[in-house]
Design a protein around this motif. Structure first.
Motif, mmCIF file in Angstrom:
data_model
loop_
_atom_site.group_PDB
_atom_site.id
_atom_site.type_symbol
_atom_site.label_atom_id
_atom_site.label_comp_id
_atom_site.label_asym_id
_atom_site.label_seq_id
_atom_site.Cartn_x
_atom_site.Cartn_y
_atom_site.Cartn_z
ATOM 1 N N LEU A 80 0.845 2.877 9.893
ATOM 2 C CA LEU A 80 0.138 1.598 9.812
ATOM 3 C C LEU A 80 1.078 0.411 9.773
ATOM 4 O O LEU A 80 0.702 -0.704 10.142
ATOM 5 N N LEU A 81 2.315 0.657 9.310
ATOM 6 C CA LEU A 81 3.265 -0.429 9.159
ATOM 7 C C LEU A 81 3.850 -0.830 10.511
ATOM 8 O O LEU A 81 4.201 0.039 11.312
ATOM 9 N N LEU A 107 0.431 6.343 6.440
ATOM 10 C CA LEU A 107 0.677 4.958 6.028
ATOM 11 C C LEU A 107 1.862 4.364 6.779
ATOM 12 O O LEU A 107 1.840 3.193 7.137
ATOM 13 N N ASP A 146 -7.561 -3.945 0.674
ATOM 14 C CA ASP A 146 -6.869 -5.127 1.206
ATOM 15 C C ASP A 146 -6.384 -4.880 2.632
ATOM 16 O O ASP A 146 -6.504 -5.746 3.504
ATOM 17 N N ALA A 147 -5.846 -3.710 2.884
ATOM 18 C CA ALA A 147 -5.360 -3.369 4.228
ATOM 19 C C ALA A 147 -6.521 -3.278 5.215
ATOM 20 O O ALA A 147 -6.417 -3.754 6.353
ATOM 21 N N ILE A 176 -7.814 2.639 9.223
ATOM 22 C CA ILE A 176 -7.309 3.502 8.162
ATOM 23 C C ILE A 176 -7.619 4.964 8.487
ATOM 24 O O ILE A 176 -8.781 5.332 8.649
ATOM 25 N N LEU A 222 0.839 -1.199 0.000
ATOM 26 C CA LEU A 222 0.000 0.000 0.000
ATOM 27 C C LEU A 222 0.872 1.247 0.000
ATOM 28 O O LEU A 222 0.671 2.166 -0.780
ATOM 29 N N ARG A 223 1.866 1.286 0.853
ATOM 30 C CA ARG A 223 2.755 2.439 0.959
ATOM 31 C C ARG A 223 3.531 2.642 -0.335
ATOM 32 O O ARG A 223 3.702 3.758 -0.819
ATOM 33 N N GLU A 252 -5.406 -1.514 -2.892
ATOM 34 C CA GLU A 252 -4.484 -1.867 -1.817
ATOM 35 C C GLU A 252 -5.030 -1.433 -0.453
ATOM 36 O O GLU A 252 -4.842 -2.132 0.541
ATOM 37 N N LEU A 289 -6.987 -3.202 9.713
ATOM 38 C CA LEU A 289 -6.233 -1.987 10.034
ATOM 39 C C LEU A 289 -7.179 -0.792 10.131
ATOM 40 O O LEU A 289 -8.121 -0.669 9.349
#
Length: 152
Positions: free
Chosen positions: A145-146, A142, A19-20, A27, A3-4, A16, A25
């Motif tokens: 989020l990782l 983003l 999917d996340a 968002i 995604l990033r 993407e 997650l």
């Protein structure tokens, strides 16, 4: 991470993002708002920058009473500006370092430097700054989020 990566190149990333989100997650809104269109790429920001910098510098020069005489007149008329980074706190020097930061993909640093410019120059850069700030905000969100892997 995918995604990033897709977002960083400036492509839309709605697929993407879906999917996340399916992974549970949370968002951030700034990411959701940019997903359909993507964010402005560093390449595009860099391509736009010379014209924006010329306008910002012209605005600063028009406000600077120290830039009188023939030399000042020629600078204003020709729009001459430094394109290699140089020291100093005048608008031309700052913009030369901003351009270097943009060319190196360091949009947050570029925005930090722009904040030191005269307000009249910042006003000339408002549209560019919106694109740059959106890009920086989305990528920062983003990154949040990782999962941290302990390295940079």
């Amino acid at each position: 991470a995918r995604l990033r990566s897709v977002a960083a190149i400036g492509s839309p990333f709605a697929v993407e993002l879906a999917d996340a989100a399916a992974l549970g997650l949370d968002i951030p809104a700034v990411v959701e708002l940019a997903a359909e269109t993507g964010v402005t790429s560093v390449t595009t920001l860099a391509e736009m920058f010379p014209d924006v910098a010329r306008d910002a510098l012209a605005a600063a020069r028009s406000e600077d009473p120290e830039k009188g005489g023939l030399a000042g007149y020629l600078q204003r008329q020709l729009g001459a500006r430094s394109v290699t980074p140089r020291e100093g706190d005048d608008a031309d020097a700052v913009l030369s370092r901003v351009e270097s930061a943009v060319q190196n993909g360091d949009i947050p640093k570029a925005m930090e430097l722009i904040a030191t410019l005269p307000e009249v120059s910042q006003a000339e850069m408002a549209d560019w700054l919106i694109l740059a700030r959106t890009r920086a905000d989305v990528l920062a969100a983003l990154d949040g989020l990782l999962p941290s892997n302990g390295s940079n």
